[in-house]
Design an enzyme around this catalytic site. Structure first.
Site, PDB file in Angstrom:
ATOM      1  CD  GLU A  72     -39.739   1.657 -28.673  1.00 30.19           C
ATOM      2  OE1 GLU A  72     -40.405   1.176 -29.615  1.00 30.19           O
ATOM      3  OE2 GLU A  72     -38.495   1.691 -28.688  1.00 30.19           O
ATOM      4  CG  HIS A  99     -41.112   2.589 -32.852  1.00 29.75           C
ATOM      5  ND1 HIS A  99     -39.873   2.200 -32.383  1.00 29.75           N
ATOM      6  CD2 HIS A  99     -40.856   3.192 -34.052  1.00 29.75           C
ATOM      7  CE1 HIS A  99     -38.952   2.571 -33.248  1.00 29.75           C
ATOM      8  NE2 HIS A  99     -39.516   3.172 -34.268  1.00 29.75           N
ATOM      9  CG  ASP A 156     -38.674  10.791 -32.839  1.00 28.86           C
ATOM     10  OD1 ASP A 156     -38.149  11.401 -33.791  1.00 28.86           O
ATOM     11  OD2 ASP A 156     -39.129   9.653 -32.942  1.00 28.86           O
ATOM     12  CG  ASN A 160     -40.966  -1.757 -31.922  1.00 30.29           C
ATOM     13  OD1 ASN A 160     -41.225  -0.826 -32.696  1.00 30.29           O
ATOM     14  ND2 ASN A 160     -40.459  -1.552 -30.721  1.00 30.29           N
TER      15      ASN A 160
HETATM   16  C1  F6R Z   1     -38.146   8.851 -36.436  1.00 33.25           C
HETATM   17  C2  F6R Z   1     -39.264   8.087 -35.976  1.00 33.25           C
HETATM   18  C3  F6R Z   1     -39.316   6.592 -36.056  1.00 33.25           C
HETATM   19  C4  F6R Z   1     -39.018   6.056 -37.446  1.00 33.25           C
HETATM   20  C5  F6R Z   1     -39.055   4.529 -37.452  1.00 33.25           C
HETATM   21  C6  F6R Z   1     -38.670   3.966 -38.809  1.00 33.25           C
HETATM   22  O1  F6R Z   1     -38.358  10.248 -36.231  1.00 33.25           O
HETATM   23  O2  F6R Z   1     -40.157   8.670 -35.495  1.00 33.25           O
HETATM   24  O3  F6R Z   1     -40.584   6.152 -35.632  1.00 33.25           O
HETATM   25  O4  F6R Z   1     -39.949   6.566 -38.359  1.00 33.25           O
HETATM   26  O5  F6R Z   1     -38.178   4.029 -36.487  1.00 33.25           O
HETATM   27  O6  F6R Z   1     -37.323   4.279 -39.069  1.00 33.25           O
HETATM   28  P1  F6R Z   1     -36.644   3.968 -40.488  1.00 33.25           P
HETATM   29  O7  F6R Z   1     -37.302   4.867 -41.464  1.00 33.25           O
HETATM   30  O8  F6R Z   1     -35.195   4.303 -40.314  1.00 33.25           O
HETATM   31  O9  F6R Z   1     -36.914   2.528 -40.763  1.00 33.25           O
END
Ligand code: F6R
Length: 243
Positions: free
Chosen positions: A142, A137, A66, A135
């Protein structure tokens, strides 16, 4: 799904790095999908250490999950910048050998469609690193995202913008949209490696692994993935009934 838990994150990072090393030794030009965020940073650092001891990563092809919409590619919080800093430079990979979305395009919808086409053009992703949001995701899919969704422009929920504001000087700077691989796209990766550390992830981990596979919890789609390894520290695994 194979689930590994350990009190010591270092052991989990070693196992995850071994999976990357095995792939590279077997298929030097494999396609590796990078997740950004803080969770996988020690994994990328471990691979950097192995590169300095002679592991050749130069033929690896890199893609990602992303990218924020509207941030300049050189912005320190753009995911392109993260990948250059944590992966491409330390691993000695040519930026030309990467497939990343263009978050600062004038036409984000076209940039998302182009990103999906270029992932398919790579022949798919051999190993996709994943993290989970508090959450539930995955990538920026989301809650409510369709399990068959493809790469597209998505809106970020207030809770995700809040969680990610820790990386920005000012909360208002956190973009409200992103280009994200769809859940359907992610499910096509040949092998996925999900990392979750810390008690803040425990409710999402329980819903991902032990709840029903539901679009309310995007990460629960991984129950339908053919080949997933999940690495959890004890805190992230603390709410699992089956430990
Ligand atoms: C980032 C992504 C997100 C993260 C998630 C956890 O490319 O796809 O889904 O993996 O938000 O983020 P952290 O590791 O910072 O807790």
């Amino acid at each position: 799904m194979r689930i590994t838990t350990d009190a010591d994150i270092t052991h989990l990072i070693t196992r995850a790095a071994d999976a990357i090393e095995d792939l590279v030794r077997d298929t030097p030009d494999a396609v590796l999908g990078i997740a950004t965020g803080s969770t996988p940073e020690p994994l990328y650092a471990e691979i950097t250490a192995r590169a300095s001891r002679g592991l050749d990563l130069s033929r690896l092809r890199i893609t990602c999950l992303d990218e924020y919409v509207g941030l300049d590619a050189r912005h320190p919080q753009s995911y392109r910048h993260y990948i250059v800093q944590h992966v491409l430079e330390p691993w000695g990979i040519d930026p030309e050998a990467t497939v990343l979305p263009t978050g600062d395009s004038d036409d984000p919808d076209a940039a998302a469609a182009d990103f999906e086409r270029r992932i398919l053009g790579l022949g798919g992703v051999d190993l996709q690193i994943l993290g989970v949001g508090p959450n539930g995701h995955i990538a920026f899919n989301e809650p409510g995202s369709s399990f068959s969704s493809r790469t597209r422009v998505v809106g970020l929920t207030p809770s995700t913008r809040e969680a990610n504001s820790r990386f920005f000087a000012d909360k208002a700077e956190v973009p409200s949209r992103a280009i994200s691989q769809g859940i359907g796209t992610i499910l096509e990766s040949r092998h996925a490696l999900m990392l979750a550390f810390g008690e803040g992830k425990a409710p999402a981990v329980r819903a991902m692994l032990e709840g029903p596979a539901t679009e309310d919890v995007p990460a629960s789609a991984l129950q339908k993935h053919a080949d997933v390894d999940v690495y959890l520290d004890d805190a992230a695994a603390s709410l699992l009934a089956d430990r």
